[in-house]
Scaffold this motif. Structure first.
Motif, PDB file in Angstrom:
ATOM      1  N   GLY A 105       0.941  -1.284  -0.028  1.00 64.41           N
ATOM      2  CA  GLY A 105      -0.171   0.116   0.121  1.00 64.41           C
ATOM      3  C   GLY A 105       0.785   1.290  -0.088  1.00 64.41           C
ATOM      4  O   GLY A 105       0.353   2.337  -0.660  1.00 64.41           O
ATOM      5  N   VAL A 106       1.886   1.259   0.818  1.00 64.83           N
ATOM      6  CA  VAL A 106       2.876   2.455   0.766  1.00 64.83           C
ATOM      7  C   VAL A 106       3.437   2.860  -0.366  1.00 64.83           C
ATOM      8  O   VAL A 106       3.391   3.624  -1.025  1.00 64.83           O
ATOM      9  N   CYS A 107       3.802   1.387  -1.133  1.00 70.26           N
ATOM     10  CA  CYS A 107       4.553   1.482  -2.550  1.00 70.26           C
ATOM     11  C   CYS A 107       3.498   2.315  -3.559  1.00 70.26           C
ATOM     12  O   CYS A 107       3.748   3.187  -4.531  1.00 70.26           O
ATOM     13  N   VAL A 108       2.135   1.638  -3.483  1.00 64.84           N
ATOM     14  CA  VAL A 108       1.117   2.361  -4.393  1.00 64.84           C
ATOM     15  C   VAL A 108       0.942   3.859  -4.200  1.00 64.84           C
ATOM     16  O   VAL A 108       1.005   4.617  -5.200  1.00 64.84           O
ATOM     17  N   CYS A 109       0.933   4.300  -2.950  1.00 67.80           N
ATOM     18  CA  CYS A 109       0.855   5.618  -2.726  1.00 67.80           C
ATOM     19  C   CYS A 109       1.801   6.479  -3.319  1.00 67.80           C
ATOM     20  O   CYS A 109       1.792   7.636  -3.813  1.00 67.80           O
ATOM     21  N   LEU A 110       3.051   5.944  -2.839  1.00 62.61           N
ATOM     22  CA  LEU A 110       4.419   6.488  -3.431  1.00 62.61           C
ATOM     23  C   LEU A 110       4.408   6.775  -5.024  1.00 62.61           C
ATOM     24  O   LEU A 110       4.652   7.778  -5.681  1.00 62.61           O
ATOM     25  N   VAL A 111       3.872   5.791  -5.691  1.00 62.76           N
ATOM     26  CA  VAL A 111       3.807   5.800  -7.188  1.00 62.76           C
ATOM     27  C   VAL A 111       2.702   6.700  -7.575  1.00 62.76           C
ATOM     28  O   VAL A 111       3.201   7.433  -8.384  1.00 62.76           O
ATOM     29  N   TRP A 112       1.560   6.829  -6.993  1.00 58.98           N
ATOM     30  CA  TRP A 112       0.585   7.673  -7.329  1.00 58.98           C
ATOM     31  C   TRP A 112       0.922   8.958  -7.149  1.00 58.98           C
ATOM     32  O   TRP A 112       0.813   9.872  -8.036  1.00 58.98           O
ATOM     33  N   ARG A 113       1.644   9.264  -5.906  1.00 61.07           N
ATOM     34  CA  ARG A 113       2.100  10.686  -5.584  1.00 61.07           C
ATOM     35  C   ARG A 113       3.169  11.136  -6.760  1.00 61.07           C
ATOM     36  O   ARG A 113       2.953  12.278  -7.122  1.00 61.07           O
ATOM     37  N   ILE A 114       4.199  10.170  -7.095  1.00 55.08           N
ATOM     38  CA  ILE A 114       5.166  10.536  -8.074  1.00 55.08           C
ATOM     39  C   ILE A 114       4.740  10.873  -9.422  1.00 55.08           C
ATOM     40  O   ILE A 114       4.831  11.562 -10.153  1.00 55.08           O
ATOM     41  N   THR A 115       3.493   9.968  -9.894  1.00 50.15           N
ATOM     42  CA  THR A 115       2.967  10.030 -11.314  1.00 50.15           C
ATOM     43  C   THR A 115       2.195  11.086 -11.465  1.00 50.15           C
ATOM     44  O   THR A 115       2.361  12.051 -12.180  1.00 50.15           O
ATOM     45  N   SER A 116       1.628  11.771 -10.312  1.00 44.31           N
ATOM     46  CA  SER A 116       0.837  12.912 -10.186  1.00 44.31           C
ATOM     47  C   SER A 116       1.776  14.170 -10.395  1.00 44.31           C
ATOM     48  O   SER A 116       1.528  15.287 -10.816  1.00 44.31           O
ATOM     49  N   GLN A 117       2.989  14.084  -9.331  1.00 49.13           N
ATOM     50  CA  GLN A 117       3.891  15.282  -9.400  1.00 49.13           C
ATOM     51  C   GLN A 117       4.430  15.147 -10.751  1.00 49.13           C
ATOM     52  O   GLN A 117       4.922  16.492 -11.315  1.00 49.13           O
ATOM     53  N   ILE A 118       5.140  14.324 -11.579  1.00 47.26           N
ATOM     54  CA  ILE A 118       5.710  14.419 -12.675  1.00 47.26           C
ATOM     55  C   ILE A 118       4.963  14.905 -13.847  1.00 47.26           C
ATOM     56  O   ILE A 118       5.419  15.400 -14.881  1.00 47.26           O
ATOM     57  N   LEU A 119       3.510  14.733 -13.527  1.00 42.14           N
ATOM     58  CA  LEU A 119       2.749  15.132 -14.862  1.00 42.14           C
ATOM     59  C   LEU A 119       2.247  16.871 -14.367  1.00 42.14           C
ATOM     60  O   LEU A 119       2.033  17.605 -15.381  1.00 42.14           O
ATOM     61  N   ALA A 120       2.195  17.198 -13.158  1.00 43.26           N
ATOM     62  CA  ALA A 120       1.629  18.438 -12.805  1.00 43.26           C
ATOM     63  C   ALA A 120       2.664  19.570 -12.744  1.00 43.26           C
ATOM     64  O   ALA A 120       2.271  20.695 -13.497  1.00 43.26           O
TER      65      ALA A 120
END
Length: 548
Positions: free
Chosen positions: A395-410
């Protein structure tokens, strides 16, 4: 990034509080000290880069960060640690200047997604090395007792080693910048650069003679691709008889011929208008505000996630849906490894995912989708501690991937929108300086306020309070994005008026130049009292006046 894995344990070693729930407050203060100081000087560095060039400011920022790392590593207590972080912020104004440099290099609007993914890519590379170094090298006498014995310098300063390594890397960066970094400021890139000449001499001694010819041929073949934005899209009413791109031989031109010749065309009585109003349009302000909101909640996430992972496991039964506490009790090594993992993913996604998504859906649609879906991440993250133990790290890894994906797009999308909303390239340094200062203030407020909210939430028995508070700020960013337009700004094609003027009839309209001059020197006065009145229609005089 290198301090995140061990900052929790560094605050513990200072013995500033006996209550574990108060540690997040001091972690927030240390994290925010850099951003607060950077906010106070961000505009200054942006304006200074418009006056003296981009290269000196970038190198000063690297050197200042190197010095601050040394002070921070030798910090025996909290005040010295705060001083070290603040010193780095005061001497480092590179974010806005770097964005301006990229905008001056990129030539085609369709190439902006790829160009604006380079800086986040390098940032991602640093986010791999930084946490890995910080987590692995902190407290070496504990982690590597066979190499670092007790009673040595590294026992007295247990967090010095990662800062020494980072300072050495920064020193190498300063040296490389002196030798190989080229100036991009249109009015200053033709000045003689002794460091760059020394770097070329070193390359010539280390490379084969034929490599120079190959480079020249490649440069000639790509001359059209590397055409400066100033030639294609100049401020309204400003045209020159010479373009920005020049052959290599043009560097030896005299100052009188190296710069474009300009003449003035008086428009008659005009209404006096401050350059601030001309520069900071509605779209510029909206994009800067969006940048600040992004910086606030992403920095809060960056600071709270290591604290969340370091917090001891709670054995108190939860009272759902909101009353529960505890963390994962991970060591600094494991936290550093996890942050390095997200850096690897970020680097790959920045190279391949961001350009593909933006080309497919457009910059504005990508930006809006990300900021509107981001609040859900903050709502779900605190519930990770309630998962079964075998699923928690997943779950932690999924949240980190979600956060990074959002950041590199935003973030790159916001940078492109801000760049395209600028009315002129000549004021882009000021605009990016204001944007960088806004983001710095947000990065300063984010960890500080989050630390207080987290401490308050722990007293209430609610770990998720700080995450949900950040989610509310994220919702504000989603609402604000609805008013953002994907304007082309200075990338607009020439208007009919420009075509009527023609390339053979260069001119500078005073109202257009008020934007660039007033943004650097203050509000514009009337035609008789403006800085333009002291200029003569000669290129060297105009260049000196606008640069100073």
């Amino acid at each position: 990034m290198s301090i995140f894995p061990y900052i929790y344990y560094m605050i513990l070693s200072f013995n500033v509080t006996s209550e574990e729930r108060q540690i997040s407050i001091y972690v927030g203060l240390v994290t925010s000290a850099f951003a607060f100081a950077e906010f106070s000087t961000g505009v200054v560095w942006g304006r200074l880069s418009d006056r003296v060039g981009r290269k000196p400011v970038l190198l000063t920022g690297l050197a200042g960060t190197c010095l601050s790392m040394l002070v921070f590593g030798f910090a025996p207590n909290l005040p010295i640690a705060l001083l070290g972080r603040a010193l780095g912020g005061l001497l480092n104004g590179n974010i806005g200047v770097l964005q301006t440099t990229v905008a001056e290099i990129v030539t085609v609007k369709e190439h902006q997604p790829r160009a604006y993914s380079i800086m986040p890519f390098v940032w991602s590379l640093g986010s791999i090395l930084g946490p890995a170094l910080g987590g692995a090298l902190a407290q070496p006498c504990i982690n590597y007792p066979s190499i670092f014995s007790r009673g040595t310098l590294f026992d007295r300063y247990p967090f010095l080693l990662p800062n020494l390594v980072c300072a050495a890397i920064l020193a190498v960066g300063v040296l490389v910048g002196i030798l190989f970094l080229e100036e991009t400021h249109e009015l200053m890139k033709h000045r003689r650069d002794w460091g760059l000449e020394c770097g070329k001499w070193i390359l010539s001694r280390c490379s084969k003679p034929s490599s120079t010819n190959t480079f020249d041929k490649a440069g000639d073949a790509n001359m059209e691709e590397s055409r400066s934005l100033l030639e294609d899209d100049q401020p309204p009413g400003y045209q020159t008889t010479e373009g920005s791109p020049r052959d290599p031989s043009s560097r030896s031109q005299s100052p009188s011929t190296a710069h474009p010749k300009v003449v003035f065309k008086h428009e008659g009585p005009t209404r006096t208008l401050s350059g601030v109003h001309l520069t900071f349009t509605k779209q510029v302000i909206l994009n800067i505000a969006g940048y600040g909101i992004l910086a606030y909640h992403t920095m809060s996430f960056d600071q709270m996630m290591p604290v969340f992972l370091s917090t001891p496991v709670s054995h108190e039964p939860p009272s759902l849906p909101f009353q529960f506490t505890g963390g994962f009790a991970l060591s600094s090594k494991k936290i550093g490894l996890m942050l390095s993992f997200q850096g690897v993913y970020s680097m790959l996604a920045q190279l391949f995912l961001f350009p593909f998504i933006v080309r497919r859906f457009g910059t504005l649609k990508t930006y809006r989708f990300v900021v509107m879906s981001w609040p859900m991440l903050y709502f779900l993250t605190p519930y990770l501690v309630l998962l079964p133990v075998r699923f928690q790290m997943t779950g932690v890894c999924v949240c980190l991937v979600w956060r990074i994906t959002s950041q590199i797009l935003a973030f790159p999308s916001n940078a492109i929108l801000l760049t395209n909303s600028a009315p002129s390239l000549l004021v882009l340094g000021v605009i990016n300086g204001i944007a960088a200062s806004t983001a710095s203030m947000s990065r300063a407020l984010g960890p500080t306020l989050s630390g207080f909210v987290h401490s308050w939430g722990l007293k209430m028995g609610c770990t998720g309070l700080v995450w949900w508070a950040a989610g509310l700020i994220c919702i504000l960013g989603a609402i604000e994005s609805m008013w953002v337009d994907e304007g082309s700004g200075r990338m607009n094609p020439h208007t009919a008026e420009d075509e009527e003027v023609g390339i053979a009839d260069p001119l500078i309209k005073s109202s257009a130049m008020e934007v660039a001059i007033a943004a650097v020197d203050g509000p514009t006065q009337g035609p008789s009292g403006s800085p333009l009145g002291s200029l003569t229609p000669r290129a060297p005089a105009y260049c000196a006046g606008s640069a100073q």
